[in-house]
Write a protein that holds these residues in place. Structure first.
Motif, short mmCIF file in Angstrom:
data_model
loop_
_atom_site.label_atom_id
_atom_site.label_comp_id
_atom_site.label_asym_id
_atom_site.label_seq_id
_atom_site.Cartn_x
_atom_site.Cartn_y
_atom_site.Cartn_z
N ARG A 153 8.02 1.22 7.27
CA ARG A 153 9.35 0.81 7.72
C ARG A 153 10.27 2.02 7.73
N ARG B 41 11.82 4.12 13.72
CA ARG B 41 13.23 4.13 14.12
C ARG B 41 13.56 2.86 14.90
N GLY B 42 14.81 2.46 14.86
CA GLY B 42 15.24 1.29 15.63
C GLY B 42 14.82 0.00 14.94
N VAL B 43 15.48 -1.09 15.36
CA VAL B 43 15.22 -2.37 14.71
C VAL B 43 13.78 -2.81 14.94
N VAL B 44 13.32 -2.68 16.18
CA VAL B 44 11.97 -3.13 16.50
C VAL B 44 10.93 -2.29 15.77
N ARG C 282 11.27 -0.64 13.01
CA ARG C 282 11.26 -0.92 11.57
C ARG C 282 10.60 -2.26 11.25
N ARG C 283 10.83 -3.24 12.14
CA ARG C 283 10.15 -4.52 11.94
C ARG C 283 8.64 -4.35 12.04
#
Ligand code: TRP
Length: 448
Positions: A77, A81-84, A86-87
């Motif tokens: 995580r 980078r970025g929300v996607v 990290r998810r």
């Protein structure tokens, strides 16, 4: 938060990482796969894959781990980078932790058998035949007791922490393992029939090299180097910044491969020695008996037919198997324990107790429904999940993580990294070559 633990020395890390890598996969899996797939040809393909495919993935795990200084979940995580991204990192990390725990849940069952057979030989030496029979007979009672004993040992070591638990016990047990292995090889090679086995093991029959063989060799290499589930990642996260990662990773690979090779020198000649003693070593279809029956039936009959020395030899052999299992199982348990401790703030002791109990419960379900569950869990974790996770680690290092951050991490232990052959070859290699090769082999296994 208290400062994060570290291995106290390079040797300590080497012993722990080699201890993780060297396990039932080396002493049992590698020789039996070699015997099944025509001997030396398999050995050559295995050596090539271990260095050209498994080593680069091992490096991916070590670099991520040492950089992130966190468990697989936090580490993946963290570098995304970025929300996607990290998810995705969090999901892959959790999946890795789950697979590591599941591998432990079946590994501990088999390791428990090794302990039981070792104590069985000790009971024989003490003249306790009734006890020895119970210890060496497959029954739910015995299986559950030894599963519990083995999980208890694993948890006791992990609970003590990285340097005074994992490192200390690996450093004690690995040299003992090597000594026992070499002594057993010396003994088996002095028996009649051993030379025949040596020939099968060492003289390649190239006509045997085909897609099936390559697939098995890849699976074996991944399992043996403990790849894909965050084991090497978490050990890397406890490694000092001063260490040169490519060198230390190469040392672990070499150590692992050498012990697999040595184990072949023990097991394959032993099969042919057993034939001389009149032990059945082939099944009804004429194929060599290679699965659990080899270890728990062929070899014990061989030990029995050796006369007086048979019992001590059996004891040494199952002691070797028990040591190999324990230094591997502690590395599997460390993966969920580190996650639990780092993400919930629980103490190491509590984290070990909680995750250990959970894994024990799953193991118990498997051991009590052995026929229905065991092979399925092994296939789900080692055949399907490990290669897929291996690809994900390559993707994280090759495509998601910044190339500069990667170089910076590698430079810590080797300032001239940018000029080395490793830096010229490896980043490209893990980015393109490894995922494609693993995926190709994997698809073949699923489709074919
Ligand atoms: N490599 C060990 C063996 O050869 C087993 C092992 C330890 C493992 N940790 C692992 C296998 C993680 C897969 C994943 O027996």
């Amino acid at each position: 938060m208290a400062s994060r633990e570290q291995f106290s020395s390079r040797t300590g890390f080497l012993m722990a990482a080699a201890g993780s890598a060297i396990g039932l996969g080396n002493v049992w899996g590698f020789p039996t796969q070699t015997a099944e797939h025509g001997g030396a040809a398999f050995v050559l393909v295995y050596l090539a894959l271990a260095f050209c495919l498994a080593y680069p993935v091992l490096m991916a795990e070590l670099v991520i781990g040492r950089h992130a200084r966190a468990n697989a979940f936090g580490a993946l995580r963290g570098i995304a980078r970025g929300v996607v991204g990290r998810r995705l990192g969090a999901a892959v990390g959790l999946y890795a932790v789950l697979i590591s725990s599941l591998i432990l849940s079946f590994y501990a069952i088999v390791a428990g058998w090794m302990l039981a057979f070792m104590l069985g030989a000790a009971a024989d030496m003490a003249g306790l035949t009734g006890l020895s029979d119970w210890l060496q007979r497959f029954g739910p009672g015995r299986n559950v007791v030894f599963l519990l004993v083995f999980m208890g040992l694993t948890m006791a070591i992990v609970a003590r922490g990285v340097s005074s638990g994992i490192e200390r016990w690996s450093t004690r047990l690995m040299p003992a393992l090597l000594v026992i292995l070499v002594l057993l090889i010396g003994y088996v090679l002095s028996r009649g029939g051993a030379v025949e086995g040596l020939k099968v093991y060492l003289l390649p029959d190239f006509s045997r090299i085909g897609p099936g063989l390559v697939l098995n060799a890849m699976g074996q290499a991944f399992f043996s180097l403990s790849l894909g589930v965050g084991t090497m990642l978490i050990y890397g996260s406890y490694l000092s910044e001063r260490e040169n990662l490519p060198g230390i990773g190469a040392a672990v690979t070499l150590f692992d491969v050498s012990v697999a090779f040595l184990a072949g020198l023990l097991i394959i000649p032993a099969i042919y020695v057993a034939q001389r003693y009149g032990v059945t070593t082939v099944d009804a279809s004429g194929a060599l008996i290679a699965g659990p029956d080899l270890i728990f039936q062929v070899l014990p009959v061989l030990f029995d037919s050796m006369g007086g020395v048979g019992v001590p030899v059996a004891f040494a052999f199952f002691l070797l198997m028990s040591i190999a299992s324990l230094t591997s199982s502690i590395s599997m348990l460390e993966v969920p324990v580190a996650l639990a401790a780092e993400e919930t703030g629980a103490s190491r002791g509590r984290a070990t107790l909680g995750t250990g109990a959970l894994i024990f419960a799953v193991s118990l379900g498997i051991v009590l429904n052995f026929e229905a569950l065991f092979n399925g869990v092994v296939a789900f974790t080692t055949v399907y999940s490990q290669p897929l996770l291996g690809i994900m680690f390559c993707i994280f290092v090759g495509w998601i993580w910044h190339r500069n951050a990667l170089l910076q991490e590698l430079r810590r232990g080797q300032p001239d990294m940018a000029g080395t052959w490793f830096w010229r070859v490896w980043p490209f290699y893990v980015k393109f070559f490894c995922p494609v090769l693993i995926l190709g082999t994997f698809l073949q296994s699923v489709v074919g």
